[in-house]
Motif scaffolding. Structure first.
Motif, PDB file in Angstrom:
ATOM      1  N   LYS A 249       3.015   2.951   2.906  1.00  0.00           N
ATOM      2  CA  LYS A 249       2.070   3.156   3.995  1.00  0.00           C
ATOM      3  C   LYS A 249       2.270   2.117   5.102  1.00  0.00           C
ATOM      4  O   LYS A 249       2.664   0.977   4.857  1.00  0.00           O
ATOM      5  CB  LYS A 249       0.635   3.080   3.480  1.00  0.00           C
TER       6      LYS A 249
ATOM      7  N   GLU B 113       0.869  -1.182   0.000  1.00  0.00           N
ATOM      8  CA  GLU B 113       0.000   0.000   0.000  1.00  0.00           C
ATOM      9  C   GLU B 113       0.903   1.228   0.000  1.00  0.00           C
ATOM     10  O   GLU B 113       1.760   1.387   0.880  1.00  0.00           O
ATOM     11  CB  GLU B 113      -0.886  -0.004   1.247  1.00  0.00           C
ATOM     12  N   HIS B 114       0.720   2.105  -0.981  1.00  0.00           N
ATOM     13  CA  HIS B 114       1.580   3.280  -1.083  1.00  0.00           C
ATOM     14  C   HIS B 114       0.887   4.336  -1.936  1.00  0.00           C
ATOM     15  O   HIS B 114      -0.192   4.111  -2.499  1.00  0.00           O
ATOM     16  CB  HIS B 114       2.933   2.900  -1.696  1.00  0.00           C
ATOM     17  N   ASP B 115       1.520   5.509  -2.041  1.00  0.00           N
ATOM     18  CA  ASP B 115       0.966   6.588  -2.857  1.00  0.00           C
ATOM     19  C   ASP B 115       1.960   7.059  -3.914  1.00  0.00           C
ATOM     20  O   ASP B 115       1.917   8.205  -4.352  1.00  0.00           O
ATOM     21  CB  ASP B 115       0.530   7.757  -1.974  1.00  0.00           C
TER      22      ASP B 115
END
Length: 309
Positions: free
Chosen positions: A15, A8-10
């Motif tokens: 994250k 999970e990351h942007d």
């Protein structure tokens, strides 16, 4: 057994939910690969390669994955994941969006929101708003799981030395497109990642009165949440909602102000390390799970609390 964890990351930061998911994976097997799908996400890759317990970091750095469209990500994960025994992703908005598509493409069942690992094919998950825990066993050759991150500690961010491998798969299916996103901006910590959360309920009486929480939150470095009753009353936006139908949190300290303790709210915060409740109703259900409780009028207690900090 080999496990594929979806990060999970942007595209900029990895994250915290990924760290909890890696811990869940380590309880199943020590053979863990981490997939990072995104665009221009080299900073995420650098951090991921240092995570304790990761053997390989697989990187699908393509424009098709920039905005995490579920159709594209789902197709990618299904293609890579068919060679693994388990596929794990955090039970976040993204994880809940693409992973059911992966399960469908692979023709296996998904087990959602696991909070404990019994063994490689048996897991526990909460049902009935957290009042019961179901033990679920899967006979599928490939297990597809979303992980309730509050059920697992974060893995260490250092100590690892995973190899990094490029994934050349570019699955732009062209059946969906990214239009825009609107993000609430705040100087305070993100609700699901905060060490301290202070939440207000219907007892706050109005949205203006949530300002009473802001001074305390600023002094404690806390995030501000709300009960469903406060959101439904229009006091605050729904992205602040904590509970079964809102955000699941498990901070080191959770302060419940004017919250009675409805079942659906408790389901979203009962795993907090320390729970403090302030409510003028001494029979409020919140006091049954609170470590510390104060029966008082919040409009008297909050100014005094802030003055003591």
């Amino acid at each position: 057994m080999s496990i594929l964890v979806i990060a999970e990351h942007d595209n900029i930061e990895l994250k915290g939910a990924t760290l909890n998911t890696v811990t869940a994976a380590k309880e199943i097997s020590s053979e863990i690969d981490l997939l990072i799908a995104g665009s221009n996400c080299s900073s995420v890759v650098d951090k991921a390669s240092l995570l304790d317990g990761i053997n390989r970091v697989l990187v699908a750095d393509k424009p098709a994955y920039k905005n995490f469209l579920a159709e594209n990500i789902g197709s990618l994960v299904a293609e890579i994941g068919k060679n693994y025994s388990h596929i794990l992703a955090p039970a976040t908005t993204n994880g809940k969006n693409f992973l059911p598509r992966v399960a469908a493409l692979l023709d296996v069942a998904q087990i959602s929101d696991i909070s404990s690992v019994v063994n490689e094919d048996t897991f526990e998950r909460s049902i009935y708003a957290g009042n019961c825990v179901a033990t679920v066993q899967s006979s599928d050759p490939l297990k597809v799981l979303t992980v309730r991150t509050t059920g697992f500690d974060a893995c260490s961010e250092t100590g690892g030395s995973a190899s990094v491998e490029d994934v050349p798969i570019d699955n732009d299916l062209g059946i969906s497109s990214f239009i825009k996103e609107e993000l609430a901006k705040s100087d305070r910590p993100e609700l699901t990642a905060a060490d301290i959360v202070i939440s207000g309920g219907r007892g706050m009486q109005s949205g203006e009165n949530f300002s009473l929480l802001e001074g305390i939150a600023d002094k404690l470095g806390a995030a501000i949440g709300a009960s469903r009753a406060a959101v439904d009353s229009g006091f605050v936006p729904n992205d602040m909602q904590v509970g079964q139908t809102g955000k699941i949190v498990a901070p080191n300290l959770y302060i419940a102000i004017g919250i009675s303790g409805a079942i659906q709210h408790l389901a979203g915060m009962k795993d907090s390390k320390v729970i403090v409740a302030i409510n003028k109703d001494e029979e409020a259900p919140i006091f049954q799970i609170a470590d510390y409780g104060l029966v008082a009028d919040l409009f008297d207690a909050l100014p005094e609390l802030e003055s003591k900090l």
